[in-house]
Enzyme design. Structure first.
Site, short mmCIF file in Angstrom:
data_model
loop_
_atom_site.label_atom_id
_atom_site.label_comp_id
_atom_site.label_asym_id
_atom_site.label_seq_id
_atom_site.Cartn_x
_atom_site.Cartn_y
_atom_site.Cartn_z
N GLY A 34 0.79 -1.23 0.00
CA GLY A 34 0.00 0.00 0.00
C GLY A 34 0.81 1.27 0.00
O GLY A 34 0.27 2.36 -0.22
N LYS A 184 -25.60 31.00 8.03
CA LYS A 184 -25.33 29.57 8.11
C LYS A 184 -24.96 29.17 9.53
O LYS A 184 -24.16 29.84 10.17
CB LYS A 184 -24.21 29.17 7.15
N ARG A 186 -23.45 25.81 11.47
CA ARG A 186 -22.91 24.46 11.30
C ARG A 186 -23.10 23.68 12.58
O ARG A 186 -22.62 24.08 13.64
CB ARG A 186 -21.43 24.51 10.92
N ASP A 210 -18.73 30.10 -3.27
CA ASP A 210 -18.10 29.60 -2.05
C ASP A 210 -16.69 29.13 -2.38
O ASP A 210 -16.33 28.99 -3.56
CB ASP A 210 -18.92 28.44 -1.46
#
Length: 288
Positions: A34, A184, A186, A210
């Site tokens: 990996g 907004k 969050r 954005d």
């Protein structure tokens, strides 16, 4: 030479054209266990400009390997361009015992770079985490270029007050329109609540601007509010079109007209390049 990371091959090629510098051949490999390997077998230059979006953990490792590879090949100067900086939203310790992940990766990159160029990091203060000199580029103005010339009474909206400068920059580059923002809140990394803007959107074309569209939850909720309010067409414009998980489907279902992004993250919506502003920053770095 311009040295591309695997996630920034198109942008690196565009940057090579802008600067008139050769594009290095890079080999990307993965071992059976990996581990990754990024190599620059034919590198031959005094200065390396490594261009690597860090949109995954592997991309961060690859960036460190490329910096080390060009040093090993004889580069006396390494300029590292990070078009999209992953982990930038982890810019503080949110709970006791949490890391400041943005600082950790910034320090790691700083060990192999003389200069660093960032494109719209989530917060400009991210630059302070690097130990090397940092130039921050603003690509918001580039988002106006692909927009239709015939926007009707255009309104440029940001999803919150923190991104209003992006909306203003895009509006200014377009040359017409008003700006405003949503409120907004969050609640978590994936749960966001927004309150509609007071601006009258009936019969108007609206561009939501954005820095990042990640899961698309905020943007799709904003689109739904605007469509319900009678907006004529709604466009989504972002510097970094991450578009993770089902973001694209959410936006399409909400009624988006078009998604516009830059090539800081190379997606099918990356219809405008940040290469010109990055080239100017690299030239400025060289002059410095």
């Amino acid at each position: 030479m311009i040295v591309p990371g695997a996630s920034s091959q198109a942008l690196a090629a565009a940057l090579a054209d802008e600067l008139g510098e050769p594009l290095a051949a890079v080999e990307y490999d993965r071992f059976p266990d990996g581990e990754t390997l990024a190599a620059v077998p034919a590198f031959d230059a005094d200065r390396a400009v490594v261009v690597a979006t860090t949109d995954s953990n592997d991309a961060w490792v690859e960036l460190l390997q490329l910096q080390d590879a060009v040093r090993e090949a004889g580069a006396s100067e390494v300029v590292t361009v990070i078009p999209y900086m992953g982990y930038a939203r982890q810019d503080e310790a949110f709970e006791p015992g949490h890391p400041v992940s943005a600082r950790a990766v910034a320090r790691a990159v700083s060990t192999g770079a003389d200069r660093i160029v960032l494109v719209n990091p989530h917060e400009e203060s991210i630059a302070d985490f690097f130990d090397a000199h940092v130039t921050v580029c603003d690509a918001a103005g580039r988002l106006a270029e692909p927009l239709p010339d015939d926007l009707a009474s255009p309104l440029f909206l940001s999803p919150d007050s923190g991104a209003i400068d992006l909306a203003k920059a895009t509006c200014a580059a377009y040359g017409d329109g008003d700006t405003d923002y949503f409120e907004k809140t969050r609640h978590s990394g994936t749960e966001v609540e927004i309150a509609p803007s007071d601006a009258d959107v009936a019969g108007r074309d609206v561009v939501i601007v954005d820095d990042i569209v990640a899961t698309g939850s905020t943007m799709s909720e904003a689109v739904a509010h605007l469509v319900a309010g009678g907006a004529e067409r709604v466009f989504a414009a972002c510097v970094h079109p991450l578009l993770a998980r089902s973001a694209r489907t959410k936006l399409e279902r909400a009624g988006i007209e078009r998604i516009i992004g830059t090539d800081t993250i190379e997606r099918d919506v990356s219809v405008v390049s940040v290469a010109p502003i990055v080239a100017a920053a690299v030239d400025a770095v060289e002059a410095a």
